[in-house]
Scaffold this active site. Sequence first.
Site, PDB file in Angstrom:
ATOM      1  N   LYS A 217       0.820  -1.221   0.000  1.00 33.37           N
ATOM      2  CA  LYS A 217       0.000   0.000   0.000  1.00 33.37           C
ATOM      3  C   LYS A 217       0.850   1.267   0.000  1.00 33.37           C
ATOM      4  O   LYS A 217       0.393   2.330  -0.414  1.00 33.37           O
ATOM      5  CB  LYS A 217      -0.968  -0.017   1.171  1.00 33.37           C
ATOM      6  CG  LYS A 217      -2.050  -1.075   0.981  1.00 33.37           C
ATOM      7  CD  LYS A 217      -3.102  -1.045   2.053  1.00 33.37           C
ATOM      8  CE  LYS A 217      -4.243  -1.995   1.739  1.00 33.37           C
ATOM      9  NZ  LYS A 217      -3.846  -3.423   1.815  1.00 33.37           N
TER      10      LYS A 217
HETATM   11  C1  PLP Z   1      -4.381  -4.520   1.120  1.00 31.71           C
HETATM   12  C2  PLP Z   1      -3.602  -5.763   1.012  1.00 31.71           C
HETATM   13  C3  PLP Z   1      -3.955  -6.796   0.105  1.00 31.71           C
HETATM   14  C4  PLP Z   1      -5.195  -6.729  -0.767  1.00 31.71           C
HETATM   15  O1  PLP Z   1      -5.073  -5.790  -1.806  1.00 31.71           O
HETATM   16  P1  PLP Z   1      -6.354  -5.262  -2.589  1.00 31.71           P
HETATM   17  O2  PLP Z   1      -5.875  -4.168  -3.457  1.00 31.71           O
HETATM   18  O3  PLP Z   1      -7.304  -4.764  -1.515  1.00 31.71           O
HETATM   19  O4  PLP Z   1      -6.931  -6.407  -3.345  1.00 31.71           O
HETATM   20  C5  PLP Z   1      -3.127  -7.916   0.019  1.00 31.71           C
HETATM   21  N1  PLP Z   1      -2.033  -8.036   0.803  1.00 31.71           N
HETATM   22  C6  PLP Z   1      -1.666  -7.083   1.693  1.00 31.71           C
HETATM   23  C7  PLP Z   1      -0.450  -7.300   2.526  1.00 31.71           C
HETATM   24  C8  PLP Z   1      -2.424  -5.912   1.829  1.00 31.71           C
HETATM   25  O5  PLP Z   1      -2.050  -4.972   2.725  1.00 31.71           O
END
Ligand code: PLP
Length: 499
Positions: free
Chosen positions: A113
């Site tokens: 993120k």
């Molecule tokens: C947010 C997140 C996901 C999922 O990603 P999306 O874009 O919501 O599908 C997967 N792995 C981790 C470690 C995350 O923080």
Amino acid sequence: MKYQSSRGKNWCEGAAQAIKMGISPDGGLFVPENIPPMDIDIIKTMGQLNYQERARLIMAGYLEDFSKEEIEHCISEAYGHDKFDHPQIAPIHQLEKDIYVQELWHGPTCAFKDVALQILPHLLTVSMRKTGEQSQILILVATSGDTGKAALEGFRDVRGTSIIVFYPEEGVSEVQKRQMLTQEGENVFVSAVKGNFDDAQNGVKSIFGDQQLAAQLFNKGIKLSSANSINWGRLLPQIVYYASAYADLLADEKISAGAPINVVVPTGNFGNILAAYYARLMGVNIKRLICASNSNNVLTDFINTGVYDRNRHFYKTISPSMDILISSNLERLLFEICGRDAGRISSWMEELKNTGRYTVDEQLLSKVQEVFWADYSSELETQQTIKKVWNKYNYLTDTHTAVGINVYNKYLTRTSDTTPVVIASTASPYKFAGSVCQALLDKSDTDEFKAIDELERYTGVAAPAAIKGIAGKAIRFSGCVDAAHMGQMVLRVAGQKRE
Ligand SMILES: *Cc1c(COP(=O)(O)O)cnc(C)c1O
């Protein structure tokens, strides 16, 4: 370039307006009017560029209303200044011939993120300025863990903004909690909320709908905004790394120009995998997009049957960032695949709201299945995958990435498709040290900080400095508030600076 709402009623003149608004007033998500094409010569050229230059090349196509300098500013603030602990930002790691992992967790909070939330604050402040907005922006976030910390780190000390993060008192890991409570910066604020994630989320939603509160904040020169993954400004930066992965494989002569690759994405809200789909629309030759879920396998069922049904048990898993039953960004995919028929999208989303489910027709389903393949990994399979990957490759993975690897193995068994594959690695194993330690050493050590040391000792893989450092950092926040009093707290801390 114009942006259109997926429910058809609203248009934005440019990206700045779409990013500033976040979500369309008709409830839809903004999508670009057209997709800038990228041919293989451009991708070849990208192989010779660094990550910031790659980002510039791709993002400029969608940010036509931004000047060159504005784009440059956003990119260098996000990906410069040693904010990431790897010069390539999103490096590729080879597991074996034709199987690669792309590490997306070298940012300040050790989850993917960061790639988007490091740049969003700058895209947002530039967008505010460009659209003549005078107010300060106050970002409100309800988090179940990763988003909160990544947003705090992204908005920290960004001029013209402040941020308040609410997390459920019971419901985030020790490491995640400590990461948030030790957050530095003078425009940040963190509070626990009594209850679970839904209580925190509902509290934030009701604050966004509170006209009286909005007026009181406006008098202080403050406007509320959100940093969640339906904002186009969070999706766009993620397109970059998929094109970047292809460019790297090509530059390293692992694939030939124009050859297909497959991409595997551990998925929750469908944001990350949707970015890969946009990269594919632009011209990156991605044959198959493999959507990997945990026990909350609502997307597996949708992609295999055409029925989206959230009326099911909600599991708390060891890959908590994918514990989600409403994948908001799926709406954008359906919009693109059904030929931009906003009327159909509106009625499906209305059904979802009223009954918790909707069904797409055979024709649309077969179009989805031409591109997507889906399955899920059980808790036990995820644990076993962590151990197998360590034993086979000497490579340490987190629980979310392990879901991706497990589902890829199922894909390989079922289809025998040996196209070179890139598996998105979404978090550092040390961010979920407790579960990784349990999987690898069979120890249910409850203290996550001890698990970090234990894992380091056992594997010899160093934990990221950002995680090792938090044990010794001062705790700056301690409050816990009733969900009903979140609004008052927002009013109280809005506009304050912290030492
Ligand atoms: C947010 C997140 C996901 C999922 O990603 P999306 O874009 O919501 O599908 C997967 N792995 C981790 C470690 C995350 O923080």
